[in-house]
Design a protein around this motif. Sequence first.
Motif, PDB file in Angstrom:
ATOM      1  N   GLY A  24       0.815  -1.221   0.000  1.00  0.00           N
ATOM      2  CA  GLY A  24       0.000   0.000   0.000  1.00  0.00           C
ATOM      3  C   GLY A  24       0.842   1.263   0.000  1.00  0.00           C
ATOM      4  N   THR A  42       0.844   3.905  -3.090  1.00  0.00           N
ATOM      5  CA  THR A  42       0.483   5.302  -2.846  1.00  0.00           C
ATOM      6  C   THR A  42       1.608   6.242  -3.262  1.00  0.00           C
ATOM      7  OG1 THR A  42      -0.880   4.596  -0.999  1.00  0.00           O
ATOM      8  CG2 THR A  42      -0.342   6.910  -1.104  1.00  0.00           C
ATOM      9  N   GLU A  43       2.828   5.893  -2.899  1.00  0.00           N
ATOM     10  CA  GLU A  43       3.971   6.735  -3.264  1.00  0.00           C
ATOM     11  C   GLU A  43       4.233   6.718  -4.767  1.00  0.00           C
ATOM     12  OE1 GLU A  43       5.940   8.875  -1.369  1.00  0.00           O
ATOM     13  OE2 GLU A  43       4.313   8.549   0.047  1.00  0.00           O
ATOM     14  N   HIS A  71      -3.907   5.249  -7.243  1.00  0.00           N
ATOM     15  CA  HIS A  71      -5.043   5.510  -6.351  1.00  0.00           C
ATOM     16  C   HIS A  71      -6.299   4.905  -6.956  1.00  0.00           C
ATOM     17  CE1 HIS A  71      -2.593   8.376  -4.108  1.00  0.00           C
ATOM     18  NE2 HIS A  71      -2.233   8.911  -5.270  1.00  0.00           N
ATOM     19  N   VAL A  87      -7.264  11.643  -2.124  1.00  0.00           N
ATOM     20  CA  VAL A  87      -5.822  11.564  -2.355  1.00  0.00           C
ATOM     21  C   VAL A  87      -5.121  12.423  -1.306  1.00  0.00           C
ATOM     22  CG1 VAL A  87      -3.962  12.035  -3.986  1.00  0.00           C
ATOM     23  CG2 VAL A  87      -6.163  11.210  -4.820  1.00  0.00           C
ATOM     24  N   ASP A 146       0.921  12.553   1.287  1.00  0.00           N
ATOM     25  CA  ASP A 146       1.939  11.614   1.742  1.00  0.00           C
ATOM     26  C   ASP A 146       1.240  10.369   2.279  1.00  0.00           C
ATOM     27  OD1 ASP A 146       4.371  10.577   2.553  1.00  0.00           O
ATOM     28  OD2 ASP A 146       4.421  11.696   4.429  1.00  0.00           O
ATOM     29  N   TRP A 147       1.892   9.196   2.198  1.00  0.00           N
ATOM     30  CA  TRP A 147       1.260   7.963   2.669  1.00  0.00           C
ATOM     31  C   TRP A 147       0.988   8.010   4.166  1.00  0.00           C
ATOM     32  CZ3 TRP A 147       3.254   4.822   6.402  1.00  0.00           C
ATOM     33  CH2 TRP A 147       4.615   4.971   6.710  1.00  0.00           C
ATOM     34  N   ALA A 205      -2.447   9.484   4.691  1.00  0.00           N
ATOM     35  CA  ALA A 205      -3.535   8.963   3.852  1.00  0.00           C
ATOM     36  C   ALA A 205      -4.698   8.414   4.667  1.00  0.00           C
ATOM     37  CB  ALA A 205      -2.993   7.888   2.912  1.00  0.00           C
ATOM     38  N   TRP A 243      -8.531   9.804   4.405  1.00  0.00           N
ATOM     39  CA  TRP A 243      -9.592   8.910   3.933  1.00  0.00           C
ATOM     40  C   TRP A 243     -10.733   8.831   4.949  1.00  0.00           C
ATOM     41  CZ3 TRP A 243      -9.416   2.936   4.244  1.00  0.00           C
ATOM     42  CH2 TRP A 243     -10.512   2.399   3.581  1.00  0.00           C
TER      43      TRP A 243
END
Length: 133
Positions: free
Chosen positions: A33, A37-38, A42, A48, A51-52, A55, A59
């Motif tokens: 994941g 993401t990096e 998506h 969005v 940075d992970w 996230a 969300w």
Amino acid sequence: EIKGAFPNMFPHPQYMQESEIKHGRMAMLAWTGVWATESGLHFPGAPVADDWSTALPVWAREDPGGFGIVLTLLCIAEGEGVSHAGDNFRGMSKKVPGDMGFDWMGLSKKLPEERVNRYKIAELKNGRAAMIA
């Protein structure tokens, strides 16, 4: 197993093996994941984040319904895995560590035993590497 003044204080090796496999699988999914993401991958329509590391709260804030559904499904999966495992802590479970009964295509029965064992060892090693990462 340690015998003496504190019975059942230390977990059985069966519990430790189950825990290592489960946490290794979670770490491998988490690493995938983070990588996705990096890399800019998506789900369409999903919030969005920059940075992970931010996230998950983004969300949860922007799509609480979807977040709640996924969280509920994860809780059900965790509960099912624990409830069917029996008492692994004391080594009284009949379940094979790591076997969640999710071989719906019967692939493990079609492969030779040495190949299945090789895959199990590879899963352990990759899980350990992901837990370190």
